[in-house]
Design an enzyme around this catalytic site. Structure first.
Site, PDB file in Angstrom:
ATOM      1  N   ASP A   1       0.869  -1.162   0.000  1.00 17.80           N
ATOM      2  CA  ASP A   1       0.000   0.000   0.000  1.00 17.80           C
ATOM      3  C   ASP A   1       0.902   1.206   0.000  1.00 17.80           C
ATOM      4  OD1 ASP A   1      -2.864   0.673  -0.060  1.00 17.80           O
ATOM      5  OD2 ASP A   1      -2.267   1.974   1.595  1.00 17.80           O
ATOM      6  N   SER A   2       0.522   2.161  -0.801  1.00 17.61           N
ATOM      7  CA  SER A   2       1.428   3.282  -0.997  1.00 17.61           C
ATOM      8  C   SER A   2       0.638   4.543  -1.224  1.00 17.61           C
ATOM      9  CB  SER A   2       2.321   3.003  -2.202  1.00 17.61           C
ATOM     10  OG  SER A   2       1.522   2.643  -3.312  1.00 17.61           O
TER      11      SER A   2
ATOM     12  N   GLY B   1      -0.080   7.321 -11.837  1.00 19.87           N
ATOM     13  CA  GLY B   1      -0.491   8.108 -10.671  1.00 19.87           C
ATOM     14  C   GLY B   1       0.084   9.518 -10.671  1.00 19.87           C
TER      15      GLY B   1
ATOM     16  N   HIS C   1       9.921   4.634  -3.665  1.00 17.32           N
ATOM     17  CA  HIS C   1       9.439   4.048  -2.415  1.00 17.32           C
ATOM     18  C   HIS C   1       9.161   2.550  -2.585  1.00 17.32           C
ATOM     19  CE1 HIS C   1       6.364   5.315  -5.087  1.00 17.32           C
ATOM     20  NE2 HIS C   1       5.358   4.900  -4.361  1.00 17.32           N
TER      21      HIS C   1
HETATM   22  P1  IMP Z   1      -2.799   1.856  -3.469  1.00 13.69           P
HETATM   23  O1  IMP Z   1      -3.018   1.066  -4.718  1.00 13.69           O
HETATM   24  O2  IMP Z   1      -3.902   1.820  -2.505  1.00 13.69           O
HETATM   25  O3  IMP Z   1      -1.454   1.583  -2.871  1.00 13.69           O
HETATM   26  O4  IMP Z   1      -2.855   3.368  -3.944  1.00 13.69           O
HETATM   27  C1  IMP Z   1      -1.744   3.951  -4.338  1.00 13.69           C
HETATM   28  C2  IMP Z   1      -2.067   5.289  -4.975  1.00 13.69           C
HETATM   29  O5  IMP Z   1      -1.038   6.181  -4.582  1.00 13.69           O
HETATM   30  C3  IMP Z   1      -2.005   5.181  -6.494  1.00 13.69           C
HETATM   31  O6  IMP Z   1      -3.277   5.033  -7.081  1.00 13.69           O
HETATM   32  C4  IMP Z   1      -1.369   6.509  -6.877  1.00 13.69           C
HETATM   33  O7  IMP Z   1      -2.358   7.507  -6.925  1.00 13.69           O
HETATM   34  C5  IMP Z   1      -0.452   6.797  -5.688  1.00 13.69           C
HETATM   35  N1  IMP Z   1       0.875   6.182  -5.923  1.00 13.69           N
HETATM   36  C6  IMP Z   1       1.435   5.130  -5.267  1.00 13.69           C
HETATM   37  N2  IMP Z   1       2.637   4.832  -5.763  1.00 13.69           N
HETATM   38  C7  IMP Z   1       2.847   5.703  -6.767  1.00 13.69           C
HETATM   39  C8  IMP Z   1       3.927   5.863  -7.694  1.00 13.69           C
HETATM   40  O8  IMP Z   1       4.929   5.137  -7.722  1.00 13.69           O
HETATM   41  N3  IMP Z   1       3.778   6.872  -8.570  1.00 13.69           N
HETATM   42  C9  IMP Z   1       2.708   7.682  -8.596  1.00 13.69           C
HETATM   43  N4  IMP Z   1       1.662   7.546  -7.797  1.00 13.69           N
HETATM   44  C10 IMP Z   1       1.723   6.566  -6.878  1.00 13.69           C
END
Ligand code: IMP
Length: 203
Positions: free
Chosen positions: A70-71, A154, A181
């Site tokens: 999760d990021s 993203g 990250h």
């Molecule tokens: P997750 O899928 O719930 O981890 O949501 C991560 C969201 O954070 C993504 O949809 C992007 O909007 C943003 N995000 C996470 N990692 C990145 C990256 O490496 N580049 C750009 N946006 C990111």
């Protein structure tokens, strides 16, 4: 052969994770292999909680080891927002164009030196007996004034890593993975794969 489900429906992320893990004896499964893939609501308040919700759902359903991440993006001038809500910041899950527009509007009038931000990533690998291990990665930078570049996904077109004159969306995948990250979190996960293998042998 080590079987591993990648707990993501984001093709950009999957590409990055597979590229970083780079293990020759790894059989990767993704949502494309499972038509009944569960939709997990990310109701956690931390990256760790959300990564755990995702990985637990898959291990429970398919009985194979899985890894999730999760990021998100934390912007200092916005008190750490969008944070865990990065994917749905503008209301529509994963709509990067709208999220980026909203972010630029929220930072309207904020000068360059106050546009500091970081991407954060938590990765969790879980085995079918419930054993798990986790890693983290962050990359510091700042938010630009308009999108640059078409690579990545993203918020990449708005994010300048510290010391860089290009956004992440102007870097190739190899270059992004070295500093990102997720790159850092999954490099650390790769270093733990021996431990995972040992555990699977003993369990
Ligand atoms: P997750 O899928 O719930 O981890 O949501 C991560 C969201 O954070 C993504 O949809 C992007 O909007 C943003 N995000 C996470 N990692 C990145 C990256 O490496 N580049 C750009 N946006 C990111």
């Amino acid at each position: 052969m080590l079987e591993l489900i990648i707990a993501s429906k984001n093709d950009g992320k999957i590409r990055e994770i597979v590229d970083i893990l780079e293990l020759s004896d790894l059989r990767v499964y993704t949502y494309k292999d499972f038509p009944d893939w569960p939709d997990v609501e990310e109701t956690g308040t931390t990256f760790y909680d959300n990564a755990l919700l995702k990985v637990e759902a898959l291990v429970e359903k398919y009985g194979k080891p899985a890894v999730s991440d999760d990021s998100g993006l934390e912007v200092d001038a916005l008190g750490g927002d969008p944070g865990v809500d990065s994917a749905i910041y503008a209301g529509e899950h994963g709509n990067a164009a709208k999220n980026n527009e909203k972010l630029l509007r929220a930072l309207d009038g904020v000068p360059e030196e106050e546009r500091t931000a970081r991407f954060r990533c938590v990765a969790i690998l879980m085995t079918p007996d419930g054993w798990r291990t986790s890693t983290e990665g962050t990359v510091e930078g700042r938010i630009g004034f308009e999108p640059h570049g078409a690579l990545g996904f993203g918020y990449d077109p708005l994010f300048f890593p510290t010391g860089e004159t290009r956004t992440v969306a102007e870097m190739g995948l190899d270059e992004k993975n070295k500093i990102s990250h997720r790159g850092q979190a999954f490099m650390k996960m790769r270093e733990k794969m021996e431990e995972v293998r040992e555990h699977l042998k003993d369990s």
